[in-house]
Scaffold this active site. Sequence first.
Site, short mmCIF file in Angstrom:
data_model
loop_
_atom_site.label_atom_id
_atom_site.label_comp_id
_atom_site.label_asym_id
_atom_site.label_seq_id
_atom_site.Cartn_x
_atom_site.Cartn_y
_atom_site.Cartn_z
CB SER A 69 27.88 -5.74 -27.16
OG SER A 69 27.91 -7.15 -27.02
CG HIS A 105 25.86 -1.81 -27.76
ND1 HIS A 105 26.39 -1.18 -26.65
CD2 HIS A 105 25.64 -3.08 -27.39
CE1 HIS A 105 26.50 -2.05 -25.66
NE2 HIS A 105 26.05 -3.21 -26.08
CE LYS A 159 23.58 -2.08 -24.01
NZ LYS A 159 22.57 -3.11 -24.32
C1 LIG Z 1 21.84 -4.29 -23.95
C2 LIG Z 1 21.25 -5.03 -25.07
C3 LIG Z 1 20.00 -5.63 -24.96
C4 LIG Z 1 19.22 -5.64 -23.68
O1 LIG Z 1 18.59 -4.44 -23.44
P1 LIG Z 1 17.64 -4.30 -22.15
O2 LIG Z 1 16.72 -3.20 -22.50
O3 LIG Z 1 18.54 -4.00 -21.00
O4 LIG Z 1 16.94 -5.61 -22.00
C5 LIG Z 1 19.47 -6.25 -26.07
N1 LIG Z 1 20.15 -6.31 -27.23
C6 LIG Z 1 21.39 -5.78 -27.37
C7 LIG Z 1 22.10 -5.87 -28.68
C8 LIG Z 1 21.98 -5.13 -26.29
O5 LIG Z 1 23.21 -4.61 -26.41
#
Ligand SMILES: *Cc1c(COP(=O)(O)O)cnc(C)c1O
Length: 414
Positions: free
Chosen positions: A189, A217, A248
């Site tokens: 990220s 992502h 996301k």
């Molecule tokens: C954003 C993210 C999460 C968390 O996702 P949520 O559904 O908001 O809990 C988990 N792993 C990665 C790699 C992320 O980028």
Amino acid sequence: MAYGKAKEFYQNELESIKEGGLYKEERYIHTPQGADVKVEYPEGSPPKEVINFCANNYLGLSSHPDVMEAARRGLDDRGYGMSSVRFICGTQDIHKELEQKLTKFLGTEDTILFASCMDANAAVFEVLLNKEDAVIADRLVHASVVDGMKLCNAQQYNYKHSDMAHLEEKLQEAQGARFRMIATDGVFSMDGDIAKLDEICALAEKYDAMVLVDDSHATGFIGKTGRGTHELCEVIGKVDIITTTLGKALGGASGGCVSGRKEIVEMLRQRGRPYLFSNTVAPVIVAAANTVLDLISKTTDRRDKLEKNTLYFRNKMTEAGFDIKEGIHPIVPIMLYNAKLAQDFAKDLYYEGIFVIGFFYPVVARGQARIRVQISADHEMEHLDKAIQAFAKIGTKYDILGKKKKEIVAKYGL
Ligand SMILES: *Cc1c(COP(=O)(O)O)cnc(C)c1O
């Protein structure tokens, strides 16, 4: 009166967070999420219209009219709350439908929904691995993968970020374990760099290990049809477990899943603690997510526009003289190295109408401060051009255009 002592301790901790310049403040958005948002910043000032470059709204679906309409229909047809965990009376037909759509989209055998990807990661390691097993993770995996691994008793190994020789060493060390599992993010990220999933899967085959990829992502837009990192790296069918989020690209509300081998998903339905003891995603979100999956399965238009936007922005910013981390991902790290410079730069951009966030230690390594720009399919050329112009203006102000790390650090320090 036990709280007296604790209160003093917490007050001191909070003070030291503030002194370290690490205190996080929320910025209040007064509009739906999208390319143009109104933001109240600092707190109490009148909301100002800015272009949003810091959301994970990669496909621009967070406020898409079809998605909102589906959510409204979901509310009318299936109500607001489930008032139960799934295995008692908290599963509707639309939950099942969404799991099937995710399975088809991701190219796996089965899928189980969770309230978040954080919950998916909290469930998966504990159910599958015990102290006879080994888990071997990239050092830069997401915090939720780190926490998930902590919840299981497996022997824990880690390898240097994307270092395949080091991963191989660790796989050799772990040969005595009953099962081995390699854990990685598909896309990391902070840099937007992509795991070498083809090499990881080859090593997994050689050393008899399972592969888990957190593709939060990537799901929806990485790979030719947006399936994710496994599509890009041509290893569909070889990754045993994908965990990912609905929070996301896939509409951005909330929810997550574990998708993969049939027996693994079945085990999670029997023993996954966040599944057994916590409500799942609300009907409104499930109904909207079903429409999101339909939209992105029908056409790659949004994914293709995102790719075009990303390429345009990356090229223009490089031409303008910024030091950006190379890659293909809509996460575009604009390297500034110095934490204060990153903060000041982001603040100046805000007053130019560009909403971005500066990242610095401990979110990224010391001396790696940056502004992380995130491109969306919701951005039009005008948005991108306005951002590039604003960046160039502020870049000139701080005299960093055309300068690389050494020169920027010489001027501003680390
Ligand atoms: C954003 C993210 C999460 C968390 O996702 P949520 O559904 O908001 O809990 C988990 N792993 C990665 C790699 C992320 O980028």
